[in-house]
Design a protein around this motif. Structure first.
Motif, PDB file in Angstrom:
ATOM      1  N   ILE A  71       0.760  -0.876   0.082  1.00 40.88           N
ATOM      2  CA  ILE A  71       0.316  -0.076   0.199  1.00 40.88           C
ATOM      3  C   ILE A  71       0.667   1.173  -0.288  1.00 40.88           C
ATOM      4  CG2 ILE A  71      -1.747   1.341   0.719  1.00 40.88           C
ATOM      5  CD1 ILE A  71      -3.088  -1.096   2.469  1.00 40.88           C
ATOM      6  N   ASP A  72       0.749   1.874  -1.104  1.00 37.78           N
ATOM      7  CA  ASP A  72       1.726   2.927  -1.083  1.00 37.78           C
ATOM      8  C   ASP A  72       1.449   4.544  -0.451  1.00 37.78           C
ATOM      9  OD1 ASP A  72       0.240   5.926  -2.922  1.00 37.78           O
ATOM     10  OD2 ASP A  72      -0.547   4.111  -3.332  1.00 37.78           O
ATOM     11  N   PRO A  73       2.425   5.049   0.098  1.00 34.94           N
ATOM     12  CA  PRO A  73       2.403   5.932   1.059  1.00 34.94           C
ATOM     13  C   PRO A  73       1.142   7.626   0.798  1.00 34.94           C
ATOM     14  CG  PRO A  73       4.874   5.049   0.959  1.00 34.94           C
ATOM     15  CD  PRO A  73       3.943   4.502  -0.739  1.00 34.94           C
ATOM     16  N   ARG A  74       1.108   7.787  -0.950  1.00 38.38           N
ATOM     17  CA  ARG A  74       0.242   8.435  -0.598  1.00 38.38           C
ATOM     18  C   ARG A  74      -0.756   8.112  -0.636  1.00 38.38           C
ATOM     19  NH1 ARG A  74       2.088  12.735  -0.016  1.00 38.38           N
ATOM     20  NH2 ARG A  74       2.913  13.621  -2.070  1.00 38.38           N
ATOM     21  N   THR A  75      -2.092   6.925  -0.712  1.00 36.70           N
ATOM     22  CA  THR A  75      -2.435   6.397  -0.637  1.00 36.70           C
ATOM     23  C   THR A  75      -2.841   6.624   1.618  1.00 36.70           C
ATOM     24  OG1 THR A  75      -2.956   4.913  -2.963  1.00 36.70           O
ATOM     25  CG2 THR A  75      -4.130   4.370  -0.749  1.00 36.70           C
ATOM     26  N   MET A  76      -2.138   6.224   1.926  1.00 38.34           N
ATOM     27  CA  MET A  76      -2.112   5.537   3.020  1.00 38.34           C
ATOM     28  C   MET A  76      -2.269   7.054   3.992  1.00 38.34           C
ATOM     29  SD  MET A  76      -2.308   2.975   4.273  1.00 38.34           S
ATOM     30  CE  MET A  76      -1.883   3.143   6.300  1.00 38.34           C
ATOM     31  N   GLU A  77      -1.784   7.684   3.138  1.00 36.80           N
ATOM     32  CA  GLU A  77      -1.049   9.611   4.003  1.00 36.80           C
ATOM     33  C   GLU A  77      -3.499  10.166   3.619  1.00 36.80           C
ATOM     34  OE1 GLU A  77       0.600  12.884   2.177  1.00 36.80           O
ATOM     35  OE2 GLU A  77       1.001  13.415   3.964  1.00 36.80           O
ATOM     36  N   LEU A  78      -3.614   9.785   2.561  1.00 39.29           N
ATOM     37  CA  LEU A  78      -4.745  10.692   2.536  1.00 39.29           C
ATOM     38  C   LEU A  78      -5.946   9.996   2.349  1.00 39.29           C
ATOM     39  CD1 LEU A  78      -4.309  10.975  -2.340  1.00 39.29           C
ATOM     40  CD2 LEU A  78      -4.267  13.112   0.325  1.00 39.29           C
ATOM     41  N   GLY A 209     -21.749 -10.432  13.447  1.00 43.10           N
ATOM     42  CA  GLY A 209     -21.038 -10.964  14.124  1.00 43.10           C
ATOM     43  C   GLY A 209     -19.598  -9.429  14.720  1.00 43.10           C
ATOM     44  N   THR A 210     -18.386 -10.534  15.423  1.00 43.53           N
ATOM     45  CA  THR A 210     -17.785  -9.539  15.566  1.00 43.53           C
ATOM     46  C   THR A 210     -16.293  -9.235  14.812  1.00 43.53           C
ATOM     47  OG1 THR A 210     -18.434  -9.982  18.144  1.00 43.53           O
ATOM     48  CG2 THR A 210     -16.091  -9.081  17.525  1.00 43.53           C
ATOM     49  N   PRO A 211     -15.897  -8.214  14.212  1.00 42.82           N
ATOM     50  CA  PRO A 211     -15.595  -8.106  13.022  1.00 42.82           C
ATOM     51  C   PRO A 211     -14.484  -8.664  14.160  1.00 42.82           C
ATOM     52  CG  PRO A 211     -17.206  -5.910  12.433  1.00 42.82           C
ATOM     53  CD  PRO A 211     -16.789  -7.386  13.993  1.00 42.82           C
ATOM     54  N   ILE A 212     -13.076  -9.343  13.225  1.00 42.03           N
ATOM     55  CA  ILE A 212     -11.823  -9.398  13.306  1.00 42.03           C
ATOM     56  C   ILE A 212     -11.413  -8.717  12.220  1.00 42.03           C
ATOM     57  CG2 ILE A 212     -12.279 -11.156  15.393  1.00 42.03           C
ATOM     58  CD1 ILE A 212     -11.442 -13.421  13.621  1.00 42.03           C
ATOM     59  N   LEU A 213     -11.273  -9.137  11.181  1.00 39.48           N
ATOM     60  CA  LEU A 213     -10.400  -8.361  10.300  1.00 39.48           C
ATOM     61  C   LEU A 213     -11.189  -7.836   8.949  1.00 39.48           C
ATOM     62  CD1 LEU A 213      -7.417  -8.601   8.355  1.00 39.48           C
ATOM     63  CD2 LEU A 213      -8.708 -11.025   7.184  1.00 39.48           C
ATOM     64  N   ALA A 214     -10.354  -7.015   8.341  1.00 39.90           N
ATOM     65  CA  ALA A 214     -11.534  -5.697   7.660  1.00 39.90           C
ATOM     66  C   ALA A 214     -10.532  -5.571   6.245  1.00 39.90           C
ATOM     67  CB  ALA A 214     -11.381  -4.417   8.235  1.00 39.90           C
ATOM     68  N   LEU A 215     -11.139  -4.957   5.260  1.00 42.35           N
ATOM     69  CA  LEU A 215     -10.463  -5.133   4.024  1.00 42.35           C
ATOM     70  C   LEU A 215     -11.154  -3.745   3.285  1.00 42.35           C
ATOM     71  CD1 LEU A 215      -8.474  -4.815   1.577  1.00 42.35           C
ATOM     72  CD2 LEU A 215      -9.443  -6.724   0.764  1.00 42.35           C
ATOM     73  N   HIS A 220     -10.605   4.985  -3.087  1.00 35.92           N
ATOM     74  CA  HIS A 220     -10.196   5.741  -2.485  1.00 35.92           C
ATOM     75  C   HIS A 220      -8.418   4.732  -1.909  1.00 35.92           C
ATOM     76  CE1 HIS A 220     -12.590   5.626   1.466  1.00 35.92           C
ATOM     77  NE2 HIS A 220     -11.696   4.881   1.940  1.00 35.92           N
ATOM     78  N   ALA A 221      -8.907   3.656  -1.750  1.00 35.88           N
ATOM     79  CA  ALA A 221      -8.031   2.930  -0.806  1.00 35.88           C
ATOM     80  C   ALA A 221      -6.560   2.404  -1.469  1.00 35.88           C
ATOM     81  CB  ALA A 221      -8.981   1.734  -0.407  1.00 35.88           C
ATOM     82  N   TYR A 222      -7.448   2.454  -2.991  1.00 40.27           N
ATOM     83  CA  TYR A 222      -6.373   1.374  -3.632  1.00 40.27           C
ATOM     84  C   TYR A 222      -5.850   2.398  -4.931  1.00 40.27           C
ATOM     85  CZ  TYR A 222     -10.568  -0.635  -5.778  1.00 40.27           C
ATOM     86  OH  TYR A 222     -11.524  -0.668  -6.550  1.00 40.27           O
ATOM     87  N   TYR A 223      -6.653   3.089  -5.723  1.00 38.99           N
ATOM     88  CA  TYR A 223      -6.718   3.826  -6.995  1.00 38.99           C
ATOM     89  C   TYR A 223      -5.631   4.216  -7.077  1.00 38.99           C
ATOM     90  CZ  TYR A 223      -9.023   4.371 -10.995  1.00 38.99           C
ATOM     91  OH  TYR A 223      -9.639   3.558 -12.555  1.00 38.99           O
ATOM     92  N   LEU A 224      -5.157   5.241  -7.017  1.00 34.42           N
ATOM     93  CA  LEU A 224      -3.618   6.032  -6.861  1.00 34.42           C
ATOM     94  C   LEU A 224      -2.481   4.943  -7.239  1.00 34.42           C
ATOM     95  CD1 LEU A 224      -2.924   8.301  -4.095  1.00 34.42           C
ATOM     96  CD2 LEU A 224      -3.932   8.724  -7.079  1.00 34.42           C
ATOM     97  N   ASN A 225      -2.912   3.978  -6.753  1.00 37.29           N
ATOM     98  CA  ASN A 225      -1.370   2.138  -6.916  1.00 37.29           C
ATOM     99  C   ASN A 225      -2.081   1.446  -7.493  1.00 37.29           C
ATOM    100  OD1 ASN A 225       1.088   1.927  -6.894  1.00 37.29           O
ATOM    101  ND2 ASN A 225       0.498   0.501  -5.304  1.00 37.29           N
ATOM    102  N   TYR A 226      -2.937   0.947  -7.969  1.00 35.67           N
ATOM    103  CA  TYR A 226      -3.940   0.089  -7.964  1.00 35.67           C
ATOM    104  C   TYR A 226      -4.506   0.390  -9.312  1.00 35.67           C
ATOM    105  CZ  TYR A 226      -1.311  -2.718  -5.216  1.00 35.67           C
ATOM    106  OH  TYR A 226      -0.163  -2.913  -4.234  1.00 35.67           O
ATOM    107  N   GLN A 227      -5.058   1.173  -9.108  1.00 39.29           N
ATOM    108  CA  GLN A 227      -6.086   2.109 -10.577  1.00 39.29           C
ATOM    109  C   GLN A 227      -7.625   1.011 -10.041  1.00 39.29           C
ATOM    110  OE1 GLN A 227      -3.475   2.808 -14.045  1.00 39.29           O
ATOM    111  NE2 GLN A 227      -2.681   4.331 -12.913  1.00 39.29           N
ATOM    112  N   TYR A 228      -7.550   0.145 -11.338  1.00 46.15           N
ATOM    113  CA  TYR A 228      -8.981   0.090 -11.585  1.00 46.15           C
ATOM    114  C   TYR A 228      -8.696  -1.967 -11.057  1.00 46.15           C
ATOM    115  CZ  TYR A 228      -6.383  -2.268 -15.645  1.00 46.15           C
ATOM    116  OH  TYR A 228      -5.636  -2.034 -16.314  1.00 46.15           O
ATOM    117  N   ARG A 229      -6.996  -2.132 -10.788  1.00 42.58           N
ATOM    118  CA  ARG A 229      -6.635  -3.353 -10.410  1.00 42.58           C
ATOM    119  C   ARG A 229      -7.099  -3.912  -9.044  1.00 42.58           C
ATOM    120  NH1 ARG A 229      -2.753  -1.263 -12.827  1.00 42.58           N
ATOM    121  NH2 ARG A 229      -2.060  -1.181 -14.767  1.00 42.58           N
ATOM    122  N   ARG A 230      -8.871  -4.179  -8.988  1.00 44.06           N
ATOM    123  CA  ARG A 230      -8.745  -4.362  -7.298  1.00 44.06           C
ATOM    124  C   ARG A 230      -8.588  -5.262  -6.521  1.00 44.06           C
ATOM    125  NH1 ARG A 230     -15.181  -4.388  -4.783  1.00 44.06           N
ATOM    126  NH2 ARG A 230     -15.182  -2.579  -5.356  1.00 44.06           N
ATOM    127  N   GLY A 231      -8.310  -6.748  -7.624  1.00 44.25           N
ATOM    128  CA  GLY A 231      -7.972  -7.831  -7.321  1.00 44.25           C
ATOM    129  C   GLY A 231      -6.385  -7.735  -7.160  1.00 44.25           C
TER     130      GLY A 231
END
Ligand code: MN
Length: 258
Positions: A71-78, A209-215, A220-231
């Protein structure tokens, strides 16, 4: 120039007698990423501060560049300093006095009035991102610890099956939303997805239920680096999962009365 000319001719022809079948017109546009020289200095997570209010941003326990290249720094920052900040401020604005005084975010979500769109979106956005920041971390990836690994084998058959099920839920969530690993009311693990900022704590959740892992699969979570490639982003997420933390959350969830 030659390209522009052929493009115009193509448009002209397509507007005329023949359909335009030039492949270039239907290609997805690739936006070049900034080069190393063009990179601008990053801010620090501590600099992001919500307005005074009942709920405050959870401290990010690593730097914006700590998950690179997954996960690229700019995406994390924004994501942290803009999107998450906004959910936090809007949650505080959407809270009524009766809700804000003695309630945890989990309590607010469990008794949510689903027709209250401002609270639903922002309480969800706040909680979901809190869990997302904890779900990932530097030196992540690999496999879960013993207790959680056994539960995953029990409920999904194998870690690989779990991974495929989770990736599928994340990939198939239409539009914006989230993929989850939850401990359900029978203390079994289940994978689910939710649209927008909904989550499995909310009334009417398809898999409560109780979530223990979230994606987060909002663009906005991936488009800068992965563009349309969600996979590709989903694959990269598995390289930064903080299984130690997810394991702790699993043990808390099975110990607790629902
Ligand atoms: Mn997000």
């Amino acid at each position: 120039m030659q390209k522009a000319k052929s493009f115009l001719i193509c448009i002209f022809i397509s507007a005329g007698l023949f359909g335009c079948r030039d492949k270039k017109l239907t290609e997805v546009v690739e936006v070049p990423l900034p080069t190393a020289e063009e990179k601008v200095a990053l801010s620090h997570p501590d600099e992001a501060k919500a307005d005074p209010g009942t709920f405050q941003m959870r401290e990010l326990p690593y730097e914006y560049d700590a998950l690179s290249p997954s996960i690229d720094p700019r995406t994390m920052e924004l994501h942290y300093s803009k999107h998450y900040l906004t959910y936090t401020n809007n949650l505080n604005r959407a809270l009524s006095d009766s809700l804000s005084k003695h309630s945890t975010i989990e309590e607010i979500l469990k008794k949510l009035d689903m027709s209250n769109a401002a609270l639903r979106n922002n309480a969800g956005g706040y909680y979901n991102h809190n869990l997302f920041w904890e779900s990932i971390g530097p030196n992540g990836g690999g496999k879960p610890n013993d207790t959680l690994a056994k539960a995953i084998d029990r409920d999904f058959g194998s870690f690989e099956n779990f991974k495929a099920t989770f990736a599928d839920a994340a990939e198939k969530q239409f539009g914006s939303g989230w993929a989850w690993l939850v401990v359900n009311r029978s203390k079994k693990l289940q994978v689910t997805n939710t649209p927008n900022q909904d989550n499995p704590l909310m009334p009417q959740a398809a898999v409560p239920g109780t979530p223990i892992l979230a994606l987060d699969v909002w663009e906005h979570a991936y488009y800068l680096n992965y563009q349309y490639r969600r996979g590709k982003y989903i694959d990269a997420f598995f390289d930064v999962i903080n299984w130690k933390k997810v394991g702790e959350k699993y043990e808390e969830a099975i110990a607790k009365k629902y």
